[in-house]
Each structure stands twice: as C-alpha cells, then as structure tokens.
Design a protein around this motif. Structure first.
Motif, PDB file in Angstrom:
ATOM      1  N   ASP A 170      -3.510   6.187  -1.837  1.00 51.13           N
ATOM      2  CA  ASP A 170      -4.405   7.276  -1.465  1.00 51.13           C
ATOM      3  C   ASP A 170      -3.748   8.609  -1.812  1.00 51.13           C
ATOM      4  OD1 ASP A 170      -2.491   7.634   0.528  1.00 51.13           O
ATOM      5  OD2 ASP A 170      -3.835   7.117   2.180  1.00 51.13           O
ATOM      6  N   ARG A 216      -2.045  -0.075 -11.839  1.00 52.93           N
ATOM      7  CA  ARG A 216      -3.267  -0.866 -11.707  1.00 52.93           C
ATOM      8  C   ARG A 216      -4.471   0.073 -11.764  1.00 52.93           C
ATOM      9  NH1 ARG A 216      -1.900  -5.279  -7.157  1.00 52.93           N
ATOM     10  NH2 ARG A 216      -3.825  -6.165  -7.922  1.00 52.93           N
ATOM     11  N   GLU A 240       0.826  -1.202   0.000  1.00 55.67           N
ATOM     12  CA  GLU A 240       0.000   0.000   0.000  1.00 55.67           C
ATOM     13  C   GLU A 240       0.861   1.253   0.000  1.00 55.67           C
ATOM     14  OE1 GLU A 240      -2.702  -0.397   3.285  1.00 55.67           O
ATOM     15  OE2 GLU A 240      -3.755  -2.062   2.317  1.00 55.67           O
ATOM     16  N   ARG A 291      -6.944   0.871  -9.809  1.00 50.86           N
ATOM     17  CA  ARG A 291      -7.201   1.745  -8.653  1.00 50.86           C
ATOM     18  C   ARG A 291      -6.244   2.932  -8.620  1.00 50.86           C
ATOM     19  NH1 ARG A 291      -8.351  -2.168  -3.483  1.00 50.86           N
ATOM     20  NH2 ARG A 291     -10.376  -2.909  -4.177  1.00 50.86           N
ATOM     21  N   THR A 325      -1.148  -2.337  -4.216  1.00 50.70           N
ATOM     22  CA  THR A 325      -2.535  -2.763  -4.042  1.00 50.70           C
ATOM     23  C   THR A 325      -3.473  -1.620  -3.681  1.00 50.70           C
ATOM     24  OG1 THR A 325      -2.074  -3.311  -1.730  1.00 50.70           O
ATOM     25  CG2 THR A 325      -1.879  -5.093  -3.355  1.00 50.70           C
ATOM     26  N   PHE A 326      -2.900  -0.482  -3.251  1.00 54.28           N
ATOM     27  CA  PHE A 326      -3.708   0.650  -2.810  1.00 54.28           C
ATOM     28  C   PHE A 326      -2.848   1.901  -2.859  1.00 54.28           C
ATOM     29  CE2 PHE A 326      -4.837   3.553   0.661  1.00 54.28           C
ATOM     30  CZ  PHE A 326      -6.176   3.781   0.404  1.00 54.28           C
ATOM     31  N   ARG A 370      -7.125   5.375 -11.374  1.00 49.27           N
ATOM     32  CA  ARG A 370      -8.298   6.167 -10.993  1.00 49.27           C
ATOM     33  C   ARG A 370      -7.893   7.379 -10.151  1.00 49.27           C
ATOM     34  NH1 ARG A 370     -12.756   6.362  -7.303  1.00 49.27           N
ATOM     35  NH2 ARG A 370     -14.651   6.847  -8.455  1.00 49.27           N
ATOM     36  N   VAL A 371      -7.004   7.183  -9.185  1.00 48.41           N
ATOM     37  CA  VAL A 371      -6.528   8.301  -8.361  1.00 48.41           C
ATOM     38  C   VAL A 371      -5.808   9.327  -9.234  1.00 48.41           C
ATOM     39  CG1 VAL A 371      -4.944   8.959  -6.501  1.00 48.41           C
ATOM     40  CG2 VAL A 371      -6.371   6.921  -6.254  1.00 48.41           C
TER      41      VAL A 371
END
Length: 117
Positions: free
Chosen positions: A62, A89, A26, A91, A59-60, A94-95
């Motif tokens: 923010d 990836r 992350e 996600r 995987t993440f 998208r950010v």
C-alpha cells in the motif's frame, strides 16, 4: 490486503558485492519496522551500500509500503549507494505506476536478470 495480517518476512543474503533482501508477505505499515531495521543494518556496515530488494514474494503493498521503500532508497542514495528493486508483481507495479515512482526506481524483472546486467 488479506483478511488476516501477514507479517513481512525479510531474509538477506550476499550476491557478489550486493546484499539482497528477500521480502515475503505484505509491505504495509506493520512490516516497515522489519524492513527499515535491515536496511539500516546494511547501511551501517557497507560503504557504499549496494542493496537489491527482491519483491517476488510480496503479496500486497500500500502507500505506507511505498513510503517505506522511498525512505530506504533515500537512505541508500544518501550514502552514495545503489538501490535496486527486482521481482515486482503486478499489484506492486500498479502502485508504482499510479504514483509515478516506477520511473524513480531502478527495476529488473528478476534477480537473475539483474545479475546478468
């Protein structure tokens, strides 16, 4: 974000004149010190730095993770280097799209695609 905090792992290896940092886990406030430390090390020994951030195993991410990438991009750019992101990836994309930062970064689908370019 997952239920248990996953520490960001950062591995590096050379590809020609480039240093590839493979990130796994992350990319958030907890992982930024590891990323910044490695980028600072590379910037201290490579002139100009040529850095590929391989995000295939992220995987993440923010807003703190995005801020950390921007800091790294600015650090490398300030030394007249080149900063590339690969293996984004959905996600992460998208950010980057929501914030408009995808246009700012040089990106490739994979490390293989980058090395062929």
């Amino acid at each position: 974000m997952t239920g248990t905090a996953e520490i960001l792992r950062v591995k590096s290896h050379p590809v020609g004149l480039w240093t590839v940092l493979e990130l796994a886990g992350e990319l958030d406030v907890a992982g930024l010190p590891a990323l910044h430390r490695r980028v600072d090390e590379i910037c201290a020994v490579c002139a100009p730095p040529r850095l590929v951030i391989d995000m295939t195993a992220v995987t993440f991410m923010d807003s703190c993770g995005l801020s950390g990438l921007v800091r790294c991009w600015q650090r490398v750019g300030g030394l007249q280097g080149r900063f590339v992101l690969v293996g984004l990836r959905p996600r992460v994309v998208r950010v980057l799209d929501i914030t408009g930062m995808r246009r700012a970064f040089e990106t490739y689908d994979s490390l293989e695609e980058f090395t062929r370019s």
